[in-house]
Design a protein around this motif. Structure first.
Motif, mmCIF file in Angstrom:
data_model
loop_
_atom_site.group_PDB
_atom_site.id
_atom_site.type_symbol
_atom_site.label_atom_id
_atom_site.label_comp_id
_atom_site.label_asym_id
_atom_site.label_seq_id
_atom_site.Cartn_x
_atom_site.Cartn_y
_atom_site.Cartn_z
ATOM 1 N N ARG A 183 0.809 -1.214 0.000
ATOM 2 C CA ARG A 183 0.000 0.000 0.000
ATOM 3 C C ARG A 183 0.845 1.268 0.000
ATOM 4 O O ARG A 183 0.373 2.320 -0.404
ATOM 5 C CB ARG A 183 -0.945 -0.007 1.203
ATOM 6 N N SER A 184 2.074 1.168 0.472
ATOM 7 C CA SER A 184 2.969 2.313 0.514
ATOM 8 C C SER A 184 4.203 2.035 -0.325
ATOM 9 O O SER A 184 4.570 0.871 -0.512
ATOM 10 C CB SER A 184 3.384 2.608 1.966
ATOM 11 N N PRO A 185 4.889 3.093 -0.800
ATOM 12 C CA PRO A 185 6.100 2.861 -1.601
ATOM 13 C C PRO A 185 7.155 2.057 -0.867
ATOM 14 O O PRO A 185 7.836 1.236 -1.458
ATOM 15 C CB PRO A 185 6.581 4.289 -1.897
ATOM 16 N N VAL A 186 7.293 2.270 0.437
ATOM 17 C CA VAL A 186 8.310 1.542 1.198
ATOM 18 C C VAL A 186 7.984 0.059 1.285
ATOM 19 O O VAL A 186 8.884 -0.777 1.440
ATOM 20 C CB VAL A 186 8.459 2.159 2.603
ATOM 21 N N ASP A 187 6.698 -0.299 1.175
ATOM 22 C CA ASP A 187 6.291 -1.705 1.241
ATOM 23 C C ASP A 187 6.471 -2.422 -0.097
ATOM 24 O O ASP A 187 6.517 -3.652 -0.140
ATOM 25 C CB ASP A 187 4.824 -1.825 1.656
ATOM 26 N N GLN A 188 6.551 -1.659 -1.215
ATOM 27 C CA GLN A 188 6.531 -2.269 -2.539
ATOM 28 C C GLN A 188 7.913 -2.679 -3.034
ATOM 29 O O GLN A 188 8.021 -3.401 -4.016
ATOM 30 C CB GLN A 188 5.911 -1.295 -3.545
ATOM 31 N N VAL A 189 8.967 -2.239 -2.363
ATOM 32 C CA VAL A 189 10.329 -2.497 -2.837
ATOM 33 C C VAL A 189 11.036 -3.445 -1.871
ATOM 34 O O VAL A 189 11.025 -3.242 -0.659
ATOM 35 C CB VAL A 189 11.119 -1.183 -2.967
ATOM 36 N N ARG A 190 11.656 -4.470 -2.436
ATOM 37 C CA ARG A 190 12.476 -5.395 -1.664
ATOM 38 C C ARG A 190 13.884 -5.398 -2.258
ATOM 39 O O ARG A 190 14.054 -5.535 -3.473
ATOM 40 C CB ARG A 190 11.888 -6.809 -1.720
ATOM 41 N N PRO B 237 -2.059 6.100 -5.087
ATOM 42 C CA PRO B 237 -2.263 6.314 -6.531
ATOM 43 C C PRO B 237 -1.006 6.872 -7.183
ATOM 44 O O PRO B 237 -0.104 7.389 -6.524
ATOM 45 C CB PRO B 237 -3.408 7.330 -6.560
ATOM 46 N N SER B 238 -0.968 6.781 -8.500
ATOM 47 C CA SER B 238 0.160 7.323 -9.271
ATOM 48 C C SER B 238 0.109 8.847 -9.244
ATOM 49 O O SER B 238 -0.955 9.456 -9.068
ATOM 50 C CB SER B 238 0.094 6.813 -10.702
ATOM 51 N N PRO B 239 1.253 9.516 -9.443
ATOM 52 C CA PRO B 239 2.586 8.942 -9.700
ATOM 53 C C PRO B 239 3.289 8.514 -8.425
ATOM 54 O O PRO B 239 2.960 8.998 -7.339
ATOM 55 C CB PRO B 239 3.325 10.113 -10.361
ATOM 56 N N ALA B 240 4.255 7.622 -8.561
ATOM 57 C CA ALA B 240 5.012 7.162 -7.414
ATOM 58 C C ALA B 240 6.043 8.215 -7.008
ATOM 59 O O ALA B 240 6.567 8.931 -7.860
ATOM 60 C CB ALA B 240 5.712 5.844 -7.728
ATOM 61 N N PRO B 241 6.353 8.340 -5.727
ATOM 62 C CA PRO B 241 7.367 9.320 -5.287
ATOM 63 C C PRO B 241 8.759 8.933 -5.769
ATOM 64 O O PRO B 241 9.059 7.754 -5.999
ATOM 65 C CB PRO B 241 7.254 9.277 -3.764
ATOM 66 N N LEU C 90 4.716 13.400 0.295
ATOM 67 C CA LEU C 90 3.693 12.457 0.727
ATOM 68 C C LEU C 90 3.654 12.492 2.247
ATOM 69 O O LEU C 90 4.664 12.185 2.910
ATOM 70 C CB LEU C 90 4.020 11.046 0.235
ATOM 71 N N LEU C 91 2.506 12.863 2.807
ATOM 72 C CA LEU C 91 2.331 12.947 4.257
ATOM 73 C C LEU C 91 1.416 11.842 4.738
ATOM 74 O O LEU C 91 0.575 11.332 3.981
ATOM 75 C CB LEU C 91 1.737 14.304 4.653
ATOM 76 N N SER C 92 1.557 11.490 6.013
ATOM 77 C CA SER C 92 0.638 10.534 6.635
ATOM 78 C C SER C 92 0.278 11.031 8.015
ATOM 79 O O SER C 92 1.079 11.711 8.685
ATOM 80 C CB SER C 92 1.281 9.132 6.725
ATOM 81 N N LEU C 93 -0.925 10.718 8.436
ATOM 82 C CA LEU C 93 -1.427 11.086 9.759
ATOM 83 C C LEU C 93 -1.898 9.821 10.449
ATOM 84 O O LEU C 93 -2.814 9.156 9.986
ATOM 85 C CB LEU C 93 -2.576 12.093 9.634
ATOM 86 N N ALA D 153 7.613 10.488 1.961
ATOM 87 C CA ALA D 153 8.329 10.438 0.686
ATOM 88 C C ALA D 153 8.302 11.803 0.025
ATOM 89 O O ALA D 153 7.519 12.695 0.407
ATOM 90 C CB ALA D 153 7.718 9.383 -0.235
ATOM 91 N N ILE D 154 9.179 11.958 -0.985
ATOM 92 C CA ILE D 154 9.329 13.223 -1.709
ATOM 93 C C ILE D 154 9.145 12.947 -3.196
ATOM 94 O O ILE D 154 9.709 11.995 -3.737
ATOM 95 C CB ILE D 154 10.714 13.845 -1.449
ATOM 96 N N TYR D 155 8.374 13.820 -3.857
ATOM 97 C CA TYR D 155 8.162 13.705 -5.303
ATOM 98 C C TYR D 155 9.121 14.623 -6.042
ATOM 99 O O TYR D 155 9.598 15.633 -5.509
ATOM 100 C CB TYR D 155 6.724 14.091 -5.668
ATOM 101 N N ASP D 156 9.400 14.271 -7.319
ATOM 102 C CA ASP D 156 10.209 15.158 -8.168
ATOM 103 C C ASP D 156 9.411 16.404 -8.520
ATOM 104 O O ASP D 156 8.208 16.330 -8.759
ATOM 105 C CB ASP D 156 10.606 14.427 -9.463
#
Length: 528
Positions: free
Chosen positions: A392-399, A428-432, A513-516, A525-528
């Motif tokens: 669900r999060s970018p950090v979870d999608q990468v191994r 949702p897209s785009p990815a950070p 990208l913020l979370s509460l 995360a930070i986007y370009d």
């Protein structure tokens, strides 16, 4: 540029099931399903009558049909069993090209004239295949191989010039590209006619080269005209052997090296292969030849697979008797002493670029040895590659996987496979562009300077106006989107985690990208 070639395509329905009957003796008249990656890729007519369909998982298929016989998918078996069918078609008409195991094509003009019409030619081929091989087949004739394949499934002969209207009403799933099909459906493009109506330049820019080829097919313009010129002679690769190749495993090993040479040669010329000619000469002077066709671009591995399948069909498959006790074409009387691969159809691939390690297999091997040496000195975790999976999060999608280990994602998902189930609450897209190793503590305020909160019903207390990260001064928020809820492991209260995510744009041009969660804001995360 000439138009699509008038094409006759012979199609054998449920070929993986028929091949299992020919090679392994599994009765095709009973409920049979061929499985790959635990999903049904083909099934018999009896299995369909019980509700079994392609794409079902093995357990669901067995629940619908308890007496179902499951057979593992084996492309080599399919190719070996199909060789006698191709030989039977060649006894009636010349210039046969193998599209895939279970389907072969040829120009319709010659057989149509010889037999007194296209319909009569189709009848003769179907009858001869049935008598020679005991296999049922259907023939379709249309302008181009793609349209002829769809016509064969319906058993139709499309009149000259009638291919575009025939294709227009078919669903986009007929393209045989699941990822592209899913994307087009989400964009509201339902039929091949809708897809063909899109501007070709926009399709290439938005979806890429493979989608541009699919766009030509949907419009009834087979991509063969793009390969009108004959490839130069120096693209062919040939190898001779002092010891004749009379065993399939030895021949396959030799063919793999030859396939890599061919692919590297094409890559250096900026070309990609769509039709592959395989030629062999035996010790006794017997000449063997077959053409394989592919709807996409043949990679080095795909070329090697087709050469291996064909060699298996020549060296091991032709000696088997056909159904009904009929004699098969004789097996070569001696081993192969020369093998030649001919790129019979090529495309100028302007987007084809060498890989990270260069153009040749030697350069890739040198890079592999260097990275393995670093691992030997510093440990396996010193060199890692990223594998994209589900989450669900970018950090979870990468191994991060150590170099040389199997590249398997931690979680299945659309990022790893187009057929994988989706992740509810996925960002949702785009990815950070940058995912922070540890989230940064932050605070979000509204225009009045009050902290922004989110209720249980996902209502924002006020529009975010300023963001403070750590001890830095607050920065103005010029745009925001959200919240997107994430409710994870709700079934385990001790491990449950609920949070809301926002995308915000700052006055200095930064996007975050913020979370509460639990009343605490964080920058993930930070986007370009």
């Amino acid at each position: 540029m000439t138009g699509p070639v008038r094409t006759l395509l012979v199609w054998c329905p449920d070929w993986p099931v028929i091949a299992a009957e020919i090679v392994d003796g599994v009765p095709a008249t009973t409920p049979v399903a061929v499985l790959h990656a635990n999903r049904v890729v083909a099934c018999s007519e009896a299995a369909r009558a019980e509700g079994v369909r392609r794409g079902l998982r093995k357990r669901e298929a067995q629940s619908r049909c308890p007496q179902l016989t499951a057979v593992d998918h084996d492309p080599g078996r399919d190719a070996r069993a199909f060789e006698p069918v191709v030989a039977a078609v060649e006894e009636v008409a010349a210039g046969v090209e193998v599209v895939r195991p279970g389907a072969c094509a040829l120009a319709a003009r010659g057989p149509g004239r010889y037999f007194g019409g296209e319909e009569r030619a189709a009848e003769q081929i179907v009858e001869h295949v049935a008598q020679s091989c005991g296999v049922e087949s259907q023939v379709g004739i249309a302008d181009g191989v793609f349209a002829a394949g769809l016509a064969a499934r319906a058993g139709r002969i499309i009149e000259p010039g009638g291919t575009p209207p025939f294709l227009a009403d078919l669903p986009v799933a007929a393209l045989g590209r699941p990822a592209l099909t899913d994307l087009l459906r989400r964009l509201g493009v339902r039929t091949l006619g809708d897809f063909a109506a899109l501007p070709a330049g926009d399709v290439l820019a938005r979806f890429g080269f493979d989608a541009a080829l699919a766009h030509r097919l949907a419009a009834g313009r087979d991509h063969r005209p793009l390969a009108a010129r004959r490839p130069p002679a120096d693209l062919d690769v040939t190898d001779t052997y002092d010891e004749p190749l009379d065993r399939v495993d030895v021949a396959a090993f030799a063919a793999r090296s030859l396939a890599e040479r061919l692919h590297d040669t094409l890559a250096r010329h900026g070309l990609a292969c769509t039709r592959l000619g395989i030629e062999a000469v035996t010790e006794h002077g017997q000449e063997l030849h077959r053409v394989w066709r592919h709807d996409g671009l043949l990679t080095a591995a795909a070329i090697a697979d087709r050469v291996r399948w064909q060699l298996d069909g020549w060296l091991a498959g032709q000696g088997r008797p056909r159904p009904g006790g009929r004699a098969a074409p004789p097996r070569p009387t001696s081993g192969i002493i020369r093998l030649r691969l001919v790129p019979d159809g090529v495309l100028a691939h302007v987007g084809l670029q060498p890989g990270l390690w260069g153009e040749t297999g030697e350069e890739r091997e040198r890079a592999h040895r260097a990275l393995s040496r670093v691992q030997g000195i510093l440990g396996p975790e010193s060199v890692v590659t990223a594998v994209l999976g589900g989450g669900r999060s970018p950090v979870d999608q990468v191994r991060l996987v150590p170099w040389g280990d199997e590249r398997v994602p931690t979680r299945p998902g659309p990022a790893a496979s187009p057929d994988a189930p989706p992740w509810p609450g996925r960002l949702p897209s785009p990815a950070p562009a940058l995912v922070l190793p540890e989230p940064l503590s932050a605070a979000v305020y509204d225009a009045a300077g009050e902290p922004v909160a989110v209720t249980a019903r996902l209502e924002v207390s006020a529009a975010p106006a300023r963001l403070a990260i750590g001890t830095r001064p607050p920065v103005e928020i010029v745009g925001w989107a959200g919240p997107w809820p994430v409710d994870e492991r709700w079934w385990a209260p001790a491990e449950a985690r609920r949070r809301a995510r926002f995308q915000v744009g700052l006055a200095d041009g930064t996007a975050l990208l913020l979370s509460l969660a639990g009343g605490q804001w964080a920058v993930e995360a930070i986007y370009d």
